[in-house]
Design an enzyme around this catalytic site. Structure first.
Site, PDB file in Angstrom:
ATOM      1  N   CYS A 115      -2.060   3.361   8.816  1.00 29.97           N
ATOM      2  CA  CYS A 115      -1.973   4.357   7.866  1.00 29.97           C
ATOM      3  C   CYS A 115      -3.182   4.299   6.735  1.00 29.97           C
ATOM      4  CB  CYS A 115      -0.718   4.424   7.178  1.00 29.97           C
ATOM      5  SG  CYS A 115      -0.358   6.122   6.348  1.00 29.97           S
ATOM      6  N   HIS A 147       3.398   4.663  11.408  1.00 33.56           N
ATOM      7  CA  HIS A 147       4.158   3.051  10.892  1.00 33.56           C
ATOM      8  C   HIS A 147       4.865   2.496  12.012  1.00 33.56           C
ATOM      9  CE1 HIS A 147       2.999   3.205   6.744  1.00 33.56           C
ATOM     10  NE2 HIS A 147       3.036   4.496   6.637  1.00 33.56           N
ATOM     11  N   GLU A 163       5.988  -0.228  12.282  1.00 30.77           N
ATOM     12  CA  GLU A 163       6.974  -1.453  11.669  1.00 30.77           C
ATOM     13  C   GLU A 163       8.346  -0.928  11.498  1.00 30.77           C
ATOM     14  OE1 GLU A 163       4.482  -0.069   8.213  1.00 30.77           O
ATOM     15  OE2 GLU A 163       4.433  -0.078  10.296  1.00 30.77           O
TER      16      GLU A 163
END
Length: 527
Positions: free
Chosen positions: A89, A176, A178
């Site tokens: 990002c 993202h 994660e």
């Protein structure tokens, strides 16, 4: 005495540079889940000052615009390390910005779910990954492909959702990986850390325990003694067990009974730590002292300060009585503290250092007062890793998986003035509640559960008699990180059983209610 070796020098490590994203810590967690050690540092970290070399670097997301004045930027020396780099990002936009290519505010912001189209399946970052759902959280976007890069993934709103500079081994992604909303994010991170960076998957609590015991021995040396507070919780117990394994009886555990602990807590701690784990334990009964100082106090912050300051006084007094364990033993030089990795992250996040790292039972003042050095054997670990470590070291399962208990104890679960009788009502109700949760086999489904005593009375009927007595509130939550939490949905018959038992078995209670407020807007504890 050899200097203690730091963990990143002993395990292949991925360096996560934090630009202030609320998700940065999750990158570290996800990497460790597949046994790759990862450490997070602020994006302002000077690479030349890093005492170890990472196997790879991840640039996190962040709430800034790379083109805005005052926005954070990475030390360019990171590109001289010669290791693979992944920008997530904001981290991807940073790669483009450094390359001199444009980043601008998108006409349409992307927040929430999106579909990623893998345009180059042969790219090693996307190996084994087809089109998949991801979580987007960005307003800015690339408006040109940086020199030397190629497009490897797109989304409906972003032609540059994934870019790669293959020869330099640099990747950027606009989503993202994660967060759990990204369905194949963990696989993507594993592709980067293991396949691209070549990090060995050797990080485990089985490997950590012997390493940490040796580190403690190297730090403390052959003669110095260590003291530490224990509470019966998992963090202090695991820390104490590590110290016991490393230096034996040169570690002195101190349990301060402050009068606001759980029912039978002191006896349980003596049995578990002292008798079961063989830890050198000193127990101080200071209940009357604490309760005396709390008399008439209703403000929750004042309660916390009184308990914290009184704890320091009692701890210092008890520590002064400790005698060396053998003729060759040295002075007490170290204070054990149960700092965990989330505490460290909180203190170093680019969002700004916190005023203090959270300390066990507010013992921070002991360092200055007693001229002690800090020893933190758990500071590299997340909570789930601490639990795993505890099980490996033979700590009983029930203790390892115990719910958190606040430092000020039942004092902040008795709303209003804390008196011996009020504490007794709250702890008995809590005991019944937790006992029923365990009977139902759902204790480990719940992140935290407790009963608290409200400062109100309610009309009731017992037999043919009208009563006017107190109210107990029950709380149970589910959470991953305690930053947000949902209330636990019990079966109605379970709540009926708990309420009936509390009203019948705890004198002074006429009514039981269940708290169905999430966090936010509420906090977990009532005070």
């Amino acid at each position: 005495m050899p200097a203690p070796v730091n963990i990143p020098s002993m395990f292949d490590t991925i360096l996560v540079l934090d630009f202030g994203s609320q998700y940065s810590h999750l990158i570290t967690r996800r990497l460790r889940e597949f046994n790759v050690y990862a450490e997070m540092l602020p994006c302002t970290q000077k690479i030349a000052e890093l005492p170890w070399k990472p196997k790879g670097v991840i640039l996190s997301g962040g709430p800034y615009s790379v083109y805005a004045e005052g926005s954070p930027h990475v030390d360019h020396a990171v590109f001289d390390l010669g290791v693979p780099i992944l920008g997530i990002c904001y981290g991807m936009q940073e790669l483009a910005w450094i390359n001199g290519k444009g980043v601008h505010a998108g006409e349409k912001k992307e927040f929430g779910h999106a579909t990623i189209h893998v345009e180059k399946p042969s790219d090693p970052l996307f190996h084994g990954i087809d089109n998949f759902q991801v979580w987007m959280s960005h307003g800015d976007k690339l408006n040109a492909l940086p020199t030397g890069y190629e497009v490897v993934a797109t989304s409906d709103n972003s032609p540059y959702a994934g870019i790669a500079h293959t020869s330099e081994k640099i990747w950027g992604i606009q989503f993202h990986p994660e967060v759990t909303h990204t369905t194949k994010g963990k696989q993507l991170l594993q592709n980067f850390a293991v396949d691209i960076c070549g990090a060995a998957q050797k990080w485990s609590m089985e490997n950590f325990v012997d390493t940490e015991i040796q580190r403690i021995r190297d730090l403390v040396g052959p003669h110095a003694e260590v003291i530490g507070a224990v509470s019966g919780g998992v963090d202090s117990t695991v820390g104490a067990k590590l110290m016991k394994e490393a230096i034996g009886d040169r570690f002195h555990a101190i349990l301060v009974d402050n009068g606001v602990m759980r029912l039978n807590e002191c006896e349980n701690v003596k049995k578990t730590l002292g008798e079961g784990l063989g830890i050198n334990l000193n127990v101080v009964d200071a209940a009357d002292l604490f309760l005396g100082k709390l008399k008439g106090v209703t403000d929750p912050e004042k309660k916390r300060k009184i308990i914290g300051n009184t704890f320091i006084e009692v701890f210092e007094e008890e520590a002064a009585k400790i005698q060396p364990t053998h003729p060759e033993a040295g002075e007490i030089e170290f204070l054990l503290q149960g700092t965990l990795y989330p505490d460290v992250i909180e203190s170093i996040s680019f969002k700004g250092p916190s005023q203090t790292i959270k300390t066990h039972h507010n013992v921070g003042g002991l360092l200055d007062n007693m001229k002690l050095k800090l020893i933190e054997p758990l500071r590299e670990l997340f909570k789930d890793e601490v639990r795993k470590l505890g099980e490996i070291m033979g700590i009983p399962h029930d203790l390892v998986w115990r719910h958190p208990f606040p430092g000020p104890g039942i004092a902040i679960r008795v709303l209003g003035e804390v008196t011996p009788s009020q504490v007794e009502i709250a702890r008995k109700a809590d005991f019944i509640y937790i006992e029923e949760i365990k009977k139902a086999g759902i204790y480990e489904e719940i992140s935290q559960a407790f009963a608290c005593l409200l400062p109100v009375k309610s009309v009731g009927v017992m037999g043919d008699q009208r009563t006017y007595e107190q109210v107990i509130a029950l709380r149970a939550i589910e959470t991953v990180d305690f930053m947000t939490a949902d209330w636990y949905i019990f079966d109605a018959n379970f709540l009926k059983t708990v309420a009936r038992r509390i009203v019948n078995e705890v004198p002074g209670v006429a009514r039981v209610v269940y708290d169905i407020t999430s966090k936010p807007p509420a906090t977990v504890e009532w005070e």
